[in-house]
Design a protein around this motif. Structure first.
Motif, PDB file in Angstrom:
ATOM      1  N   GLY A 118      69.484  -1.016  13.987  1.00  0.00           N
ATOM      2  CA  GLY A 118      70.696  -0.259  13.676  1.00  0.00           C
ATOM      3  C   GLY A 118      70.438   0.927  12.784  1.00  0.00           C
ATOM      4  O   GLY A 118      71.336   1.393  12.075  1.00  0.00           O
ATOM      5  N   GLU A 119      69.206   1.458  12.812  1.00  0.00           N
ATOM      6  CA  GLU A 119      68.833   2.608  11.987  1.00  0.00           C
ATOM      7  C   GLU A 119      68.833   3.853  12.868  1.00  0.00           C
ATOM      8  O   GLU A 119      67.830   4.204  13.478  1.00  0.00           O
ATOM      9  CB  GLU A 119      67.455   2.381  11.366  1.00  0.00           C
ATOM     10  N   GLY A 120      69.973   4.514  12.923  1.00  0.00           N
ATOM     11  CA  GLY A 120      70.105   5.633  13.851  1.00  0.00           C
ATOM     12  C   GLY A 120      69.775   6.995  13.288  1.00  0.00           C
ATOM     13  O   GLY A 120      69.796   7.994  14.013  1.00  0.00           O
ATOM     14  N   GLU A 121      69.413   7.058  11.987  1.00  0.00           N
ATOM     15  CA  GLU A 121      69.228   8.362  11.360  1.00  0.00           C
ATOM     16  C   GLU A 121      68.094   9.166  11.983  1.00  0.00           C
ATOM     17  O   GLU A 121      68.169  10.385  12.096  1.00  0.00           O
ATOM     18  CB  GLU A 121      68.954   8.197   9.854  1.00  0.00           C
ATOM     19  N   ASP A 122      67.011   8.473  12.384  1.00  0.00           N
ATOM     20  CA  ASP A 122      65.829   9.171  12.884  1.00  0.00           C
ATOM     21  C   ASP A 122      65.824   9.334  14.403  1.00  0.00           C
ATOM     22  O   ASP A 122      64.895   9.954  14.931  1.00  0.00           O
ATOM     23  CB  ASP A 122      64.557   8.418  12.475  1.00  0.00           C
ATOM     24  N   LEU A 123      66.795   8.786  15.091  1.00  0.00           N
ATOM     25  CA  LEU A 123      66.721   8.757  16.548  1.00  0.00           C
ATOM     26  C   LEU A 123      66.688  10.152  17.159  1.00  0.00           C
ATOM     27  O   LEU A 123      65.975  10.400  18.132  1.00  0.00           O
ATOM     28  CB  LEU A 123      67.888   7.957  17.125  1.00  0.00           C
ATOM     29  N   ARG A 124      67.467  11.083  16.595  1.00  0.00           N
ATOM     30  CA  ARG A 124      67.489  12.436  17.156  1.00  0.00           C
ATOM     31  C   ARG A 124      66.137  13.115  17.009  1.00  0.00           C
ATOM     32  O   ARG A 124      65.644  13.752  17.943  1.00  0.00           O
ATOM     33  CB  ARG A 124      68.590  13.256  16.478  1.00  0.00           C
ATOM     34  N   SER A 125      65.529  12.968  15.821  1.00  0.00           N
ATOM     35  CA  SER A 125      64.205  13.558  15.606  1.00  0.00           C
ATOM     36  C   SER A 125      63.166  12.918  16.514  1.00  0.00           C
ATOM     37  O   SER A 125      62.327  13.610  17.098  1.00  0.00           O
ATOM     38  CB  SER A 125      63.780  13.398  14.142  1.00  0.00           C
ATOM     39  N   LEU A 126      63.221  11.599  16.648  1.00  0.00           N
ATOM     40  CA  LEU A 126      62.277  10.914  17.523  1.00  0.00           C
ATOM     41  C   LEU A 126      62.444  11.365  18.975  1.00  0.00           C
ATOM     42  O   LEU A 126      61.456  11.563  19.692  1.00  0.00           O
ATOM     43  CB  LEU A 126      62.471   9.394  17.422  1.00  0.00           C
ATOM     44  N   GLY A 127      63.696  11.543  19.405  1.00  0.00           N
ATOM     45  CA  GLY A 127      63.938  12.033  20.757  1.00  0.00           C
ATOM     46  C   GLY A 127      63.390  13.431  20.952  1.00  0.00           C
ATOM     47  O   GLY A 127      62.815  13.751  22.000  1.00  0.00           O
ATOM     48  N   GLY A 128      63.547  14.272  19.934  1.00  0.00           N
ATOM     49  CA  GLY A 128      62.997  15.626  20.011  1.00  0.00           C
ATOM     50  C   GLY A 128      61.486  15.607  20.130  1.00  0.00           C
ATOM     51  O   GLY A 128      60.900  16.340  20.946  1.00  0.00           O
ATOM     52  N   TRP A 129      60.833  14.774  19.317  1.00  0.00           N
ATOM     53  CA  TRP A 129      59.372  14.666  19.390  1.00  0.00           C
ATOM     54  C   TRP A 129      58.922  14.121  20.735  1.00  0.00           C
ATOM     55  O   TRP A 129      57.894  14.540  21.274  1.00  0.00           O
ATOM     56  CB  TRP A 129      58.861  13.767  18.262  1.00  0.00           C
ATOM     57  N   PHE A 130      59.702  13.189  21.283  1.00  0.00           N
ATOM     58  CA  PHE A 130      59.360  12.639  22.597  1.00  0.00           C
ATOM     59  C   PHE A 130      59.328  13.752  23.644  1.00  0.00           C
ATOM     60  O   PHE A 130      58.372  13.878  24.412  1.00  0.00           O
ATOM     61  CB  PHE A 130      60.371  11.563  22.987  1.00  0.00           C
TER      62      PHE A 130
END
Length: 228
Positions: A118-130
């Motif tokens: 439930g830790e959604g803070e980094d998901l956008r950055s991780l998606g960008g790096w992906f």
């Protein structure tokens, strides 16, 4: 010491995307040179590059200004992405290295782990790096440059809502990596197209007074490694 123009270009672009420089505002060489701690020469070169990318326009009697894209221009970006990202995924399936796969799989694991916790803070950055890594795996400098520029411009013009079901989004990432690992170019192309189509519905045009957030902006310009 000469600061590379591409470093200055990155800094100015990040400030445009993040809203430090508002749309339509003037960009004077003197002010930019002071802001980034460089001479006017790399600033001048950077502004020319940013004009070619569509972030800057030159106006009579005003000089360089931040561009003011129309809604149609913004809509075109999402349509262009629908063509380029599947192409990049197909190329990645054909040209990826084991190093690319290792990074992609690691990002998927991190994303899925964050979702479970439930830790959604980094998901956008991780998606960008992906997606950055997937583009790099295409092995095509021209395609990488286009996808990178497209990503910056979409971040400038759109706010992106978090997916209602983030686990599904990261499952899509995982399936895409599996296709790339198998060198199944057509499967990778299809999955990337479906993912991009679903992601498009989460994009909302930004108002000029609601800037984007970027994770790469650093000022003054990082000059580590520049030769004297």
């Amino acid at each position: 010491m000469r600061i590379p123009a591409h470093s200055v270009c990155t800094a100015i672009r990040d400030d445009i995307v993040s809203g430090v420089f508002e749309r339509g505002s003037r960009l004077t060489e003197e002010v930019l040179a002071r802001r980034y701690g460089v001479s006017r020469v790399p600033v001048r070169e950077a502004l020319r590059t940013l004009e070619s990318e569509g972030f800057v326009v030159t106006r009579r009697h005003a000089g360089a200004c931040v561009a003011e894209p129309t809604e149609q221009e913004a809509a075109d970006l999402l349509e262009i992405r629908m063509f380029l990202e599947p192409l990049g995924a197909a190329r990645a399936a054909q040209r990826r290295t084991e190093a690319h796969l290792k990074v992609l799989r690691g990002l998927v694991r991190l994303g899925q782990e964050r979702v479970r916790r439930g830790e959604g803070e980094d998901l956008r950055s991780l998606g960008g790096w992906f997606h950055e890594t997937l583009a790099q795996a295409s092995g095509s400098p021209a395609l990488i440059a286009l996808l990178t520029q497209l990503r910056h411009k979409i971040a400038w013009m759109y706010a992106v809502e978090q997916p209602v079901r983030p686990a599904d989004s990261w499952a899509e990432h995982g399936a895409l990596v599996d296709a790339v690992a198998r060198r199944d170019a057509e499967r990778a192309r299809t999955l990337a197209a479906q993912h991009a189509e679903r992601a498009t519905s989460a994009h909302r045009l930004r108002r000029a007074d609601r800037p984007a957030r970027v994770r790469t902006s650093q000022h003054p310009v990082n000059i580590a490694g520049v030769r004297h």
